[in-house]
Design a protein around this motif. Structure first.
Motif, mmCIF file in Angstrom:
data_model
loop_
_atom_site.group_PDB
_atom_site.id
_atom_site.type_symbol
_atom_site.label_atom_id
_atom_site.label_comp_id
_atom_site.label_asym_id
_atom_site.label_seq_id
_atom_site.Cartn_x
_atom_site.Cartn_y
_atom_site.Cartn_z
ATOM 1 N N ILE A 71 0.858 -1.183 0.000
ATOM 2 C CA ILE A 71 0.000 0.000 0.000
ATOM 3 C C ILE A 71 0.894 1.232 0.000
ATOM 4 N N ASN A 72 0.846 1.971 -1.079
ATOM 5 C CA ASN A 72 1.762 3.091 -1.287
ATOM 6 C C ASN A 72 0.972 4.383 -1.470
ATOM 7 N N ILE A 73 1.190 5.324 -0.581
ATOM 8 C CA ILE A 73 0.422 6.571 -0.591
ATOM 9 C C ILE A 73 1.346 7.744 -0.868
ATOM 10 N N GLN A 74 1.025 8.505 -1.911
ATOM 11 C CA GLN A 74 1.768 9.716 -2.244
ATOM 12 C C GLN A 74 0.813 10.896 -2.275
ATOM 13 N N VAL A 75 1.299 12.041 -1.824
ATOM 14 C CA VAL A 75 0.507 13.262 -1.825
ATOM 15 C C VAL A 75 1.002 14.172 -2.946
ATOM 16 N N LEU A 76 0.065 14.667 -3.729
ATOM 17 C CA LEU A 76 0.377 15.636 -4.782
ATOM 18 C C LEU A 76 0.187 17.027 -4.186
ATOM 19 N N PRO A 77 1.278 17.746 -3.904
ATOM 20 C CA PRO A 77 1.146 19.027 -3.199
ATOM 21 C C PRO A 77 0.638 20.142 -4.102
ATOM 22 N N TYR A 78 0.052 21.151 -3.483
ATOM 23 C CA TYR A 78 -0.393 22.317 -4.247
ATOM 24 C C TYR A 78 0.761 22.939 -5.022
ATOM 25 N N SER A 79 1.953 22.846 -4.463
ATOM 26 C CA SER A 79 3.103 23.481 -5.094
ATOM 27 C C SER A 79 3.489 22.842 -6.425
ATOM 28 N N SER A 80 2.897 21.679 -6.739
ATOM 29 C CA SER A 80 3.211 21.031 -8.018
ATOM 30 C C SER A 80 2.623 21.793 -9.201
ATOM 31 N N GLY A 81 1.651 22.663 -8.929
ATOM 32 C CA GLY A 81 1.059 23.466 -10.005
ATOM 33 C C GLY A 81 0.176 22.638 -10.924
ATOM 34 N N PRO A 82 0.031 23.058 -12.198
ATOM 35 C CA PRO A 82 -0.791 22.290 -13.148
ATOM 36 C C PRO A 82 -0.245 20.869 -13.278
ATOM 37 N N HIS A 83 -1.155 19.895 -13.337
ATOM 38 C CA HIS A 83 -0.709 18.502 -13.363
ATOM 39 C C HIS A 83 -1.605 17.668 -14.287
ATOM 40 N N ALA A 84 -1.231 16.405 -14.444
ATOM 41 C CA ALA A 84 -1.901 15.534 -15.417
ATOM 42 C C ALA A 84 -3.277 15.060 -14.973
ATOM 43 N N GLY A 85 -3.669 15.396 -13.726
ATOM 44 C CA GLY A 85 -4.959 14.942 -13.228
ATOM 45 C C GLY A 85 -5.992 16.037 -13.079
ATOM 46 N N LEU A 86 -5.781 17.158 -13.739
ATOM 47 C CA LEU A 86 -6.717 18.278 -13.589
ATOM 48 C C LEU A 86 -8.121 17.946 -14.075
ATOM 49 N N THR A 87 -8.238 16.967 -14.964
ATOM 50 C CA THR A 87 -9.562 16.593 -15.471
ATOM 51 C C THR A 87 -10.414 15.940 -14.398
ATOM 52 N N GLY A 88 -9.786 15.266 -13.414
ATOM 53 C CA GLY A 88 -10.558 14.656 -12.342
ATOM 54 C C GLY A 88 -9.977 13.340 -11.862
ATOM 55 N N SER A 89 -10.625 12.761 -10.867
ATOM 56 C CA SER A 89 -10.185 11.503 -10.267
ATOM 57 C C SER A 89 -10.370 10.344 -11.239
#
Length: 275
Positions: free
Chosen positions: A190-208
């Motif tokens: 089980i591997n959990i990573q957090v995408l921080p706000y500081s990453s800016g525009p990202h590949a998941g902006l369309t949604g979950s």
């Protein structure tokens, strides 16, 4: 209201569970009240489960198996019962979760169901209406039993930082939820990573979205809208979202740094002192 004398064991897994409960209870010459005393539950609850008016729990099923010496019958049936109680459009997802050898999930604003605590799940499910909230919460949590299999799936979760900051339930609920995420840090599956706000525009902006990978079948992409789910095995769509997921994992914090951020949020936002 379902009457015990006309309960149809073929109507649903819940009806079959109740039918077998009644049959084996009567074979043991026990009343509902007597069996309830043995199980440390009320006879009324036994009757509600027998007549398919109440969803059984894991604990109830385990105690029932022990009391009636069923060889684990009710614990095995419970998986089918819980899956059948999910919304019809979501039942296929539970089947995908149960069959997958790897699950990759990206969530934009909340912790996903497979990682939710009881209090957090209850708050999510009760946001719009509270009808049958106990049963709906139990059904959602039952999906987490995929991690108890002999060969559980490898699970990757990328959570937007928003999932840590959106206060669902209460401060206590959020502390408990984030603490639960931290307990999974040492589990290699089980591997959990957090995408921080500081990453800016990202590949998941369309949604979950979720990706389910299998030993011998095509990968399935799953997305969701209000009241409906959209699984697809379209190769081009799956390839595109697989690439998006790779980019999301690359942009997210490492597993170790993600855990540190979760600890920091617990302390700063929810007042938890984390060792």
């Amino acid at each position: 209201m379902t009457h015990i004398n006309v309960l149809d064991p073929g109507a649903s897994p819940l009806d079959y569970y109740g039918f077998e409960l009644r049959r084996l209870r009567e074979a043991a010459n026990l009343t509902q009240r007597q069996l309830g005393d043995v199980l440390n539950y009320t006879g009324s609850l036994v009757g509600q489960i027998e007549t398919a008016r109440k969803v059984p729990t894991v604990e109830f099923s385990e105690r029932l198996d022990a009391a009636l010496v069923t060889g684990g019958l009710f614990s095995r049936l419970l998986t089918l019962v819980m899956r059948s109680q999910l919304p019809a459009w979501f039942q296929q997802v539970a089947e995908l979760e149960a069959r997958a050898v790897e699950i990759c999930s990206f969530q934009t604003h909340m912790v996903l169901g497979l990682l939710q605590t009881p209090a957090y799940a209850r708050s999510v499910l009760g946001a719009v209406h509270k009808t049958d909230l106990d049963d709906r919460t139990a059904v959602r949590l039952a999906r987490q039993r995929v991690f108890e299999k002999d060969e559980p799936p490898v699970f990757w979760a990328v959570l937007s930082e928003a999932a840590l900051l959106l206060e669902i339930g209460s401060r206590d609920t959020m502390r408990g939820q984030l603490a639960h995420l931290l307990t999974l840090e040492e589990d290699p599956r089980i591997n959990i990573q957090v995408l921080p706000y500081s990453s800016g525009p990202h590949a998941g902006l369309t949604g979950s979205f979720d990706l389910y990978r299998f030993a011998g079948d095509p990968t399935i992409l799953y997305t969701e809208s209000y009241g409906s789910g959209h699984p697809t095995a379209n190769p081009d769509t799956v390839k595109d979202c697989s690439l998006r997921y790779d980019h999301l994992r690359a942009a997210a914090l490492s597993i170790k740094d993600s855990a540190e951020l979760i600890r920091r949020v617990m302390e700063d936002r929810y007042g938890a002192q984390v060792a």
